[in-house]
Scaffold this motif. Structure first.
Motif, PDB file in Angstrom:
ATOM      1  N   ALA A 121      -3.502  -4.844  -1.384  1.00  6.42           N
ATOM      2  CA  ALA A 121      -2.944  -5.384  -0.065  1.00  6.42           C
ATOM      3  C   ALA A 121      -1.647  -4.331   0.335  1.00  6.42           C
ATOM      4  CB  ALA A 121      -1.934  -6.776  -0.363  1.00  6.42           C
ATOM      5  N   ASN A 122      -1.059  -3.564  -0.655  1.00 10.92           N
ATOM      6  CA  ASN A 122      -0.166  -2.694  -0.423  1.00 10.92           C
ATOM      7  C   ASN A 122      -0.646  -1.165  -0.227  1.00 10.92           C
ATOM      8  OD1 ASN A 122       2.278  -1.014  -0.638  1.00 10.92           O
ATOM      9  ND2 ASN A 122       3.337  -2.440  -2.006  1.00 10.92           N
ATOM     10  N   ILE A 123      -0.158  -0.622   1.047  1.00 13.17           N
ATOM     11  CA  ILE A 123      -0.681   0.583   1.327  1.00 13.17           C
ATOM     12  C   ILE A 123      -0.485   1.584   0.439  1.00 13.17           C
ATOM     13  CG2 ILE A 123       1.228   1.371   2.800  1.00 13.17           C
ATOM     14  CD1 ILE A 123      -1.144   2.317   4.816  1.00 13.17           C
ATOM     15  N   VAL A 158       0.686   8.099   6.901  1.00  3.13           N
ATOM     16  CA  VAL A 158       1.834   6.995   7.007  1.00  3.13           C
ATOM     17  C   VAL A 158       3.324   7.420   7.267  1.00  3.13           C
ATOM     18  CG1 VAL A 158       3.106   5.363   5.597  1.00  3.13           C
ATOM     19  CG2 VAL A 158       0.706   5.419   5.252  1.00  3.13           C
ATOM     20  N   GLY A 159       3.363   8.708   6.765  1.00  2.00           N
ATOM     21  CA  GLY A 159       4.539   9.350   7.282  1.00  2.00           C
ATOM     22  C   GLY A 159       4.618   9.638   8.905  1.00  2.00           C
ATOM     23  N   LYS A 160       3.431   9.860   9.458  1.00  5.27           N
ATOM     24  CA  LYS A 160       3.567   9.819  10.862  1.00  5.27           C
ATOM     25  C   LYS A 160       3.250   8.714  11.777  1.00  5.27           C
ATOM     26  CE  LYS A 160       0.669  14.428  10.597  1.00  5.27           C
ATOM     27  NZ  LYS A 160      -0.444  14.860  11.100  1.00  5.27           N
ATOM     28  N   GLN A 167       3.847   2.529  11.281  1.00  4.50           N
ATOM     29  CA  GLN A 167       3.395   0.998  11.560  1.00  4.50           C
ATOM     30  C   GLN A 167       2.393   0.573  10.460  1.00  4.50           C
ATOM     31  OE1 GLN A 167       2.920   3.496  13.623  1.00  4.50           O
ATOM     32  NE2 GLN A 167       1.305   3.428  14.888  1.00  4.50           N
ATOM     33  N   LEU A 168       1.808   1.428   9.820  1.00  8.08           N
ATOM     34  CA  LEU A 168       0.685   1.198   8.949  1.00  8.08           C
ATOM     35  C   LEU A 168       1.011   0.394   7.823  1.00  8.08           C
ATOM     36  CD1 LEU A 168      -1.467   4.526   9.022  1.00  8.08           C
ATOM     37  CD2 LEU A 168      -2.145   2.282   9.748  1.00  8.08           C
ATOM     38  N   GLU A 169       2.519   0.330   7.444  1.00  5.44           N
ATOM     39  CA  GLU A 169       2.971  -0.413   6.437  1.00  5.44           C
ATOM     40  C   GLU A 169       2.976  -1.850   6.412  1.00  5.44           C
ATOM     41  OE1 GLU A 169       6.120   1.450   4.167  1.00  5.44           O
ATOM     42  OE2 GLU A 169       5.807   3.405   5.100  1.00  5.44           O
ATOM     43  N   ILE A 170       2.823  -2.200   7.821  1.00  4.21           N
ATOM     44  CA  ILE A 170       3.047  -3.684   7.775  1.00  4.21           C
ATOM     45  C   ILE A 170       1.848  -4.676   7.461  1.00  4.21           C
ATOM     46  CG2 ILE A 170       4.928  -3.406   9.656  1.00  4.21           C
ATOM     47  CD1 ILE A 170       2.612  -4.162  11.906  1.00  4.21           C
ATOM     48  N   TYR A 171       0.669  -3.993   7.489  1.00  2.64           N
ATOM     49  CA  TYR A 171      -0.576  -4.673   7.331  1.00  2.64           C
ATOM     50  C   TYR A 171      -0.844  -5.196   5.834  1.00  2.64           C
ATOM     51  CZ  TYR A 171      -1.549  -2.964  11.858  1.00  2.64           C
ATOM     52  OH  TYR A 171      -1.420  -2.848  13.276  1.00  2.64           O
TER      53      TYR A 171
END
Length: 72
Positions: free
Chosen positions: A58-60, A20-22, A25-29
């Motif tokens: 739901a939360n990454i 996720v640090g790289k 955009q993964l945090e929006i799903y």
């Protein structure tokens, strides 16, 4: 001075948090509706932790400690 070979240096544990640090955009799903592993595979990573259950949270951030591996 040369450092002695340490085999543990070769095998670095990579977690969802590292990926996720790289790829922030993964945090929006909402991962209760979208497969985190499918999104990671599109980025050349896959979850290798046995604890992973698809669409559980739901939360990454709740997946951060899961181990991933780079797809070669």
């Amino acid at each position: 001075m040369k450092k002695a070979f340490n085999p543990d240096d070769f095998f670095k544990k990579v977690t969802v948090k590292d990926v996720v640090g790289k790829f922030p955009q993964l945090e929006i799903y909402d991962f209760s509706h979208v497969s985190l592993n499918e999104k990671l595979i599109a980025l050349n990573y896959e979850i290798i932790s046995k604890e992973y259950k698809d669409k559980e949270y739901a939360n990454i951030q709740l997946y951060y400690d899961l181990e991933v591996d780079e797809v070669v």
